[in-house]
Design an enzyme around this catalytic site. Structure first.
Site, PDB file in Angstrom:
ATOM      1  N   ASP A  25     -22.453   2.347  25.031  1.00 54.43           N
ATOM      2  CA  ASP A  25     -21.985   3.378  24.873  1.00 54.43           C
ATOM      3  C   ASP A  25     -22.102   3.557  26.737  1.00 54.43           C
ATOM      4  OD1 ASP A  25     -23.767   5.163  23.072  1.00 54.43           O
ATOM      5  OD2 ASP A  25     -25.302   3.762  24.205  1.00 54.43           O
ATOM      6  N   GLU A 281     -19.795  -2.480  19.423  1.00 54.73           N
ATOM      7  CA  GLU A 281     -18.232  -1.962  19.539  1.00 54.73           C
ATOM      8  C   GLU A 281     -17.634  -2.152  20.369  1.00 54.73           C
ATOM      9  OE1 GLU A 281     -17.900   2.703  18.768  1.00 54.73           O
ATOM     10  OE2 GLU A 281     -16.073   3.211  20.186  1.00 54.73           O
TER      11      GLU A 281
HETATM   12  O1  TRH Z   1     -25.136  -3.473  22.551  1.00 57.98           O
HETATM   13  P1  TRH Z   1     -24.297  -3.242  21.686  1.00 57.98           P
HETATM   14  O2  TRH Z   1     -25.115  -2.684  20.269  1.00 57.98           O
HETATM   15  O3  TRH Z   1     -24.446  -1.603  21.232  1.00 57.98           O
HETATM   16  C1  TRH Z   1     -23.656  -0.310  21.010  1.00 57.98           C
HETATM   17  C2  TRH Z   1     -24.885   0.360  21.079  1.00 57.98           C
HETATM   18  O4  TRH Z   1     -26.176  -0.058  19.944  1.00 57.98           O
HETATM   19  C3  TRH Z   1     -24.491   2.467  20.811  1.00 57.98           C
HETATM   20  O5  TRH Z   1     -25.851   2.729  20.792  1.00 57.98           O
HETATM   21  C4  TRH Z   1     -23.792   1.475  19.278  1.00 57.98           C
HETATM   22  O6  TRH Z   1     -23.554   3.318  18.809  1.00 57.98           O
HETATM   23  C5  TRH Z   1     -22.117   1.310  19.156  1.00 57.98           C
HETATM   24  O7  TRH Z   1     -23.482  -0.068  20.320  1.00 57.98           O
HETATM   25  C6  TRH Z   1     -21.543   1.407  18.554  1.00 57.98           C
HETATM   26  O8  TRH Z   1     -22.527  -3.325  21.368  1.00 57.98           O
HETATM   27  P2  TRH Z   1     -21.072  -3.095  22.130  1.00 57.98           P
HETATM   28  O9  TRH Z   1     -20.673  -2.431  21.842  1.00 57.98           O
HETATM   29  O10 TRH Z   1     -20.703  -4.558  22.003  1.00 57.98           O
HETATM   30  O11 TRH Z   1     -21.521  -3.228  23.880  1.00 57.98           O
HETATM   31  C7  TRH Z   1     -22.397  -4.359  24.428  1.00 57.98           C
HETATM   32  C8  TRH Z   1     -21.604  -4.121  26.282  1.00 57.98           C
HETATM   33  O12 TRH Z   1     -22.181  -5.287  26.779  1.00 57.98           O
HETATM   34  C9  TRH Z   1     -20.125  -4.927  26.462  1.00 57.98           C
HETATM   35  O13 TRH Z   1     -19.843  -3.768  26.901  1.00 57.98           O
HETATM   36  C10 TRH Z   1     -19.994  -6.203  27.089  1.00 57.98           C
HETATM   37  C11 TRH Z   1     -21.512  -6.099  27.277  1.00 57.98           C
HETATM   38  N1  TRH Z   1     -21.802  -7.297  27.265  1.00 57.98           N
HETATM   39  C12 TRH Z   1     -21.899  -7.786  28.611  1.00 57.98           C
HETATM   40  O14 TRH Z   1     -20.985  -6.738  29.610  1.00 57.98           O
HETATM   41  N2  TRH Z   1     -22.567  -9.266  29.091  1.00 57.98           N
HETATM   42  C13 TRH Z   1     -23.461 -10.007  27.898  1.00 57.98           C
HETATM   43  O15 TRH Z   1     -23.473 -10.959  28.199  1.00 57.98           O
HETATM   44  C14 TRH Z   1     -22.761  -9.801  26.986  1.00 57.98           C
HETATM   45  C15 TRH Z   1     -23.258 -10.098  24.971  1.00 57.98           C
HETATM   46  C16 TRH Z   1     -22.375  -8.663  26.860  1.00 57.98           C
END
Ligand code: TRH
Length: 385
Positions: A25, A281
């Site tokens: 989010d 996402e």
């Molecule tokens: O963390 P996620 O699983 O996020 C979401 C939420 O669960 C949300 O509620 C749901 O609606 C959605 O998934 C589908 O996965 P996502 O979307 O990939 O977000 C992770 C974020 O973290 C992304 O912006 C990348 C960042 N990130 C970093 O900044 N540093 C890191 O080391 C890693 C592994 C990720």
């Protein structure tokens, strides 16, 4: 979509983000807010209810500040005791979050009501095209619209900053820049090792995949940012503790645990890797822009509706692949998302590696033909006024 006319000020936009769980989010809204400021002369106020989650992606955040500026974005703590503020020209409720009622009244009190949009979840399903841009509910004089990101023409597209692919390609063509970046994170892989990043939810299928990697003739260096998958990695390694900095070798597999890196650094990590396991996402989209083969752990939803989303994406993504390569990558993704044994699927996928590599770049280029999501939002606003 034609180029947007060169920008005058596009007004003030309010983006609302509730952190339901994890980082998607805030990951999406922070990325969007920065891009609107940097590329579209928009003044953005980003309202976030959980600055601690935000801090993981952007360590400069002051978690105690009610108001602060980060990279040109006005970041506001979404307070429980909402104080009256004027509403902006555009209001975006991310992922159907509920706006404070006093703010909705402020929207309705404007002489010209704002453009109010719900930025929805990403899905490759066909119905998204029919629903993108449609009016939703109305509050007094203020009409809300659905805005759907997506992979196909007729959707709102994907977040992609200007020049992203050029920067990515230049970095991938520069082994020294990659070596330095990795070294900065304490990663010094063997020259012949394939690099894989692993960002996923808990997964019972992980052990079988790690077994397959450990017995592969090609050595693998697996990079695991701290997060929910760590327990499964720890069990497979048979160690009592696993935290950032840990490095363990099992036959051909080196497992290294990284700290959760800043959001902008995470792109570089994906760009360095030969294969990226991603989730949710935002990381899922970023892995596509990396132009390398990927494995998606989709966010689980009630009644398994996420499986329809998985199949819809696979149907699009595998177009243009040979039947055996398509079957291999599809069965790998299905096994991963079912938490099943990955051995045969991984071996089958490896057989089609060059084809899958070429395909990942081709898919990335195809997606980049669409207007990016921030530009599409601005265009929507321009059309609306
Ligand atoms: O963390 P996620 O699983 O996020 C979401 C939420 O669960 C949300 O509620 C749901 O609606 C959605 O998934 C589908 O996965 P996502 O979307 O990939 O977000 C992770 C974020 O973290 C992304 O912006 C990348 C960042 N990130 C970093 O900044 N540093 C890191 O080391 C890693 C592994 C990720």
């Amino acid at each position: 979509m034609p180029e947007l006319p060169q920008m005058k000020n596009r007004g003030r936009w309010d983006i609302f983000c509730t952190v339901v769980d994890n980082f998607g989010d805030i990951g999406v809204t922070w990325r969007l807010a920065r891009q609107l400021v940097a590329e579209h002369s928009v003044d953005v106020r980003l309202w976030v209810d959980d600055l601690r989650a935000f801090e993981r992606l952007c360590p400069q955040i002051n978690v105690d500040a009610a108001q602060q500026w980060q990279q040109g974005v006005e970041v506001r703590q979404w307070p429980t005791d909402w104080q009256p503020v004027d509403a902006g020209d555009v209001v975006i409720a991310a992922f159907a979050c509920q706006l404070p009622s006093a703010f909705m009244d402020a929207m309705a009190a404007r002489e010209k009501p704002p453009l109010w949009m719900n930025l929805d979840y990403l899905s490759a399903e066909d119905w998204v095209i029919g629903c993108h841009g449609l009016p939703s509910v109305k509050y007094k004089s203020v009409q809300k619209y659905f805005f759907f990101p997506g992979f196909q023409k007729g959707t709102g597209g994907l977040l992609r900053e200007r020049g992203l692919l050029e920067r990515r390609r230049a970095f991938q063509q520069d082994p020294e820049a990659q070596r330095q970046f990795l070294h900065g994170l304490g990663i010094d892989p063997a020259p012949d090792a394939q690099l894989i990043s692993l960002f996923a939810y808990e997964n019972a299928g992980l052990a079988s995949w790690l077994d397959a990697l450990a017995s592969d003739s090609t050595p693998t260096h697996l990079l695991v940012p701290e997060g929910r998958i760590l327990g499964d990695v720890q069990r497979w390694l048979g160690v009592s503790e696993l935290a950032a900095g840990a490095l363990h070798v099992r036959n051909g597999l080196t497992v290294q645990v990284l700290p959760f890196v800043r959001q902008d650094q995470y792109d570089y990590l994906l760009w360095c890797c030969d294969f990226n396991a991603v989730r949710g996402e935002d990381s899922f989209v970023r892995a596509q822009w990396a132009g390398r083969p990927l494995l998606w752990h989709i966010y689980r939803q009630d009644e398994d509706i996420h499986l329809d989303k998985l199949e819809a994406f696979l149907a699009l993504y595998t177009k243009g692949l040979s039947a055996p390569a398509s079957a291999a990558i599809s069965s790998l993704w299905r096994a991963w998302n079912a938490g099943e044994d990955m051995t045969d699927q991984w071996l089958a996928t490896r057989k089609h590696w060059p084809e899958l590599q070429n395909h990942a770049e081709a898919w990335c280029l195809e997606q980049a033909l669409q207007a990016d999501l921030a530009a599409a939002l601005v265009q929507f606003y321009v059309n609306w006024i």
